[in-house]
Design an enzyme around this catalytic site. Structure first.
Site, mmCIF file in Angstrom:
data_model
loop_
_atom_site.group_PDB
_atom_site.id
_atom_site.type_symbol
_atom_site.label_atom_id
_atom_site.label_comp_id
_atom_site.label_asym_id
_atom_site.label_seq_id
_atom_site.Cartn_x
_atom_site.Cartn_y
_atom_site.Cartn_z
ATOM 1 N N HIS A 127 -3.184 7.555 1.811
ATOM 2 C CA HIS A 127 -3.595 6.205 1.414
ATOM 3 C C HIS A 127 -4.998 5.968 1.967
ATOM 4 O O HIS A 127 -5.292 6.304 3.113
ATOM 5 C CB HIS A 127 -2.607 5.184 1.974
ATOM 6 C CG HIS A 127 -3.070 3.776 1.809
ATOM 7 N ND1 HIS A 127 -3.512 3.287 0.600
ATOM 8 C CD2 HIS A 127 -3.189 2.744 2.695
ATOM 9 C CE1 HIS A 127 -3.859 2.010 0.747
ATOM 10 N NE2 HIS A 127 -3.684 1.666 2.010
ATOM 11 N N ASN A 137 -10.019 0.265 -0.492
ATOM 12 C CA ASN A 137 -8.554 0.308 -0.422
ATOM 13 C C ASN A 137 -7.988 -0.305 -1.708
ATOM 14 O O ASN A 137 -8.121 -1.505 -1.930
ATOM 15 C CB ASN A 137 -8.104 -0.475 0.814
ATOM 16 C CG ASN A 137 -6.598 -0.460 1.003
ATOM 17 O OD1 ASN A 137 -5.838 -0.097 0.095
ATOM 18 N ND2 ASN A 137 -6.153 -0.880 2.176
ATOM 19 N N CYS A 186 0.814 -1.230 0.000
ATOM 20 C CA CYS A 186 0.000 0.000 0.000
ATOM 21 C C CYS A 186 0.844 1.277 0.000
ATOM 22 O O CYS A 186 0.354 2.340 -0.364
ATOM 23 C CB CYS A 186 -0.952 0.005 1.183
ATOM 24 S SG CYS A 186 -2.134 -1.343 1.115
HETATM 25 O O1 UT7 Z 1 -3.799 -0.778 3.404
HETATM 26 C C1 UT7 Z 1 -3.005 -1.429 4.346
HETATM 27 C C2 UT7 Z 1 -3.369 -1.024 5.650
HETATM 28 N N1 UT7 Z 1 -4.607 -1.646 6.068
HETATM 29 C C3 UT7 Z 1 -5.313 -1.047 6.961
HETATM 30 O O2 UT7 Z 1 -4.953 0.038 7.311
HETATM 31 C C4 UT7 Z 1 -6.494 -1.747 7.610
HETATM 32 C C5 UT7 Z 1 -6.477 -1.425 9.073
HETATM 33 N N2 UT7 Z 1 -7.546 -2.010 9.846
HETATM 34 C C6 UT7 Z 1 -8.830 -1.622 9.729
HETATM 35 O O3 UT7 Z 1 -9.174 -0.824 8.907
HETATM 36 C C7 UT7 Z 1 -9.829 -2.196 10.711
HETATM 37 O O4 UT7 Z 1 -9.135 -2.846 11.761
HETATM 38 C C8 UT7 Z 1 -10.837 -3.186 10.072
HETATM 39 C C9 UT7 Z 1 -11.789 -2.431 9.195
HETATM 40 C C10 UT7 Z 1 -10.081 -4.241 9.280
HETATM 41 C C11 UT7 Z 1 -11.658 -3.885 11.167
HETATM 42 O O5 UT7 Z 1 -12.304 -2.939 11.997
HETATM 43 P P1 UT7 Z 1 -12.220 -3.081 13.590
HETATM 44 O O6 UT7 Z 1 -13.045 -2.010 14.150
HETATM 45 O O7 UT7 Z 1 -10.757 -3.107 13.954
HETATM 46 O O8 UT7 Z 1 -12.938 -4.450 13.835
HETATM 47 P P2 UT7 Z 1 -12.353 -5.800 14.472
HETATM 48 O O9 UT7 Z 1 -11.388 -6.441 13.562
HETATM 49 O O10 UT7 Z 1 -11.920 -5.497 15.862
HETATM 50 O O11 UT7 Z 1 -13.669 -6.663 14.510
HETATM 51 C C12 UT7 Z 1 -14.815 -6.285 15.287
HETATM 52 C C13 UT7 Z 1 -15.905 -7.310 15.096
HETATM 53 C C14 UT7 Z 1 -15.404 -8.745 15.239
HETATM 54 O O12 UT7 Z 1 -16.439 -9.485 15.871
HETATM 55 P P3 UT7 Z 1 -16.373 -9.785 17.463
HETATM 56 O O13 UT7 Z 1 -15.102 -10.546 17.655
HETATM 57 O O14 UT7 Z 1 -16.371 -8.456 18.124
HETATM 58 O O15 UT7 Z 1 -17.621 -10.583 17.676
HETATM 59 C C15 UT7 Z 1 -15.277 -9.237 13.822
HETATM 60 O O16 UT7 Z 1 -15.457 -10.623 13.702
HETATM 61 O O17 UT7 Z 1 -16.425 -7.207 13.758
HETATM 62 C C16 UT7 Z 1 -16.399 -8.505 13.146
HETATM 63 N N3 UT7 Z 1 -16.217 -8.318 11.718
HETATM 64 C C17 UT7 Z 1 -17.216 -8.107 10.862
HETATM 65 N N4 UT7 Z 1 -18.548 -8.035 11.037
HETATM 66 C C18 UT7 Z 1 -19.311 -7.804 9.948
HETATM 67 C C19 UT7 Z 1 -15.034 -8.294 11.023
HETATM 68 N N5 UT7 Z 1 -15.279 -8.079 9.709
HETATM 69 C C20 UT7 Z 1 -16.621 -7.964 9.591
HETATM 70 C C21 UT7 Z 1 -17.481 -7.733 8.492
HETATM 71 N N6 UT7 Z 1 -18.816 -7.638 8.717
HETATM 72 N N7 UT7 Z 1 -17.013 -7.552 7.240
#
Ligand code: UT7
Length: 324
Positions: free
Chosen positions: A251, A281, A114
């Site tokens: 980005h 992204n 990225c």
């Molecule tokens: O380009 C390279 C750099 N990449 C990035 O910068 C990405 C950085 N990370 C992020 O943008 C975020 O961490 C994400 C968007 C990937 C995830 O958001 P988050 O607020 O950190 O969520 P999380 O991973 O902590 O997940 C929260 C909950 C989980 O469920 P539980 O464990 O709380 O029950 C996940 O299983 O959301 C769940 N979850 C989803 N639910 C519905 C994860 N993906 C999804 C989904 N739809 N697509």
């Protein structure tokens, strides 16, 4: 003789097919609401069957050449950033070179995921400053749809396909913060963090392409810290204050990362270009896509001061201060 480089044109290309969040919710356990709330993403473009990174890069490159009023035969450098090349080799850049009809100079790929576009810009800028090229096409192009595990909701909703490009031209004299040009580039990497964001395949390890794997929360944390630090590095090394920046061109990974980074830097969020809602992204393509969008709609104007920044797998991160 001292030289500097000036961005004299830009362009972009997005595949025709648009996939809305709702369409993804029909195949994986997710929802439009979750994706918008956690990421700001509404839709993404996805390459058609048979449409490759080279196709996207070529289209964006042509648009940048036209925008700059430069002919392909006058190019002597192509630096293409991608993590999704058409083939393991040759470099996708050489295929773009052939399609454009560029016969001289050199074309090669740069791989920093990225952060790829910032890396490619730094490489091209240094070639021009060293007097080794005159007209460089710098492209970020990706088809991340090909390396997504479409059953993994934690990653497949986040990415899209696309390409963006800029035409960098060598001009006499050293770079100066008051004049148009690439004023500085700052690059960093830290290979200890590989396991937070990687592809679980490759020619030498598994002899397969593999799929993207990410520990999202970890990446998020590092992203805000590293991006704020590398933007500060650019400002401090050029004696520029945050309020002198006209536009941040970041980005586009997640709207929450854009907001948190702006807050940390005490930058006005209205000065941050955001295209994540419509493009998701697009990895190395996201910065030049955002740049082209904001130049195209008239927000970015000649003479304004821009800070470009990105962070990605590796980890890699970087920034560039540009007077447009
Ligand atoms: O380009 C390279 C750099 N990449 C990035 O910068 C990405 C950085 N990370 C992020 O943008 C975020 O961490 C994400 C968007 C990937 C995830 O958001 P988050 O607020 O950190 O969520 P999380 O991973 O902590 O997940 C929260 C909950 C989980 O469920 P539980 O464990 O709380 O029950 C996940 O299983 O959301 C769940 N979850 C989803 N639910 C519905 C994860 N993906 C999804 C989904 N739809 N697509």
């Amino acid at each position: 003789m001292a030289y500097h480089s000036v961005i004299i044109g830009c362009g972009s290309y997005l595949p025709e097919r648009v996939v809305e969040n709702k369409e993804l919710a029909a195949t994986v356990d997710t929802s439009d609401e979750w994706i918008i709330e956690r990421t700001g993403i509404h839709r993404r473009h996805i390459a058609a069957d048979g449409e490759t990174t080279c196709d996207l890069a070529h289209a964006a490159g042509l648009a940048a050449l036209q925008n700059a009023g430069v002919r392909a035969e006058d190019l002597d450098l192509i630096v293409l950033a991608t993590a999704t090349p058409d083939h393991t080799f040759p470099a996708t850049a050489t295929q773009v070179q052939a399609r454009l009809g560029m016969m001289k100079g050199a074309a090669f790929d740069v791989h920093a995921v990225c952060s790829g576009f910032i890396y490619a810009l730094a490489v091209a800028d240094n070639f021009l400053k060293a007097g080794q090229a005159k007209n460089a096409l710098v492209i970020g192009a990706e088809t991340f749809s090909r390396i997504l595990d479409w059953k993994d909701r934690s990653t497949c909703v986040l990415f899209g396909d696309g390409a963006g490009a800029v035409l960098l031209q060598r001009q006499d004299g050293a770079a100066d913060v008051g004049s148009p040009g690439v004023i500085s580039t700052h690059l960093h990497s830290d290979g200890r963090y590989k396991d937070h964001l990687y592809v679980d395949g490759g020619p030498s390890s598994t002899q397969s392409t593999g799929y993207l794997r990410m520990a999202g929360r970890e990446v998020f944390k590092h992203a805000v810290t590293n991006l704020a630090s590398v933007v500060n590095e650019a400002l401090e090394s050029n004696n520029v204050s945050a309020d002198q920046i006209d536009w941040v061109v970041p980005h586009q990974a997640n709207q929450r990362i854009l907001d948190a980074t702006a807050r940390k830097l005490k930058l006005d969020p209205a000065r941050v270009i955001s295209t994540v809602a419509n493009h998701a992204n697009t990895s190395a393509a996201s910065v030049p896509l955002a740049l082209s969008t904001a130049v195209g709609d008239g927000r970015i104007k000649r003479g304004q001061l821009l800070i470009l920044e990105a962070m990605g797998g590796g980890f890699t991160w970087g920034s560039s201060l540009v007077r447009w």
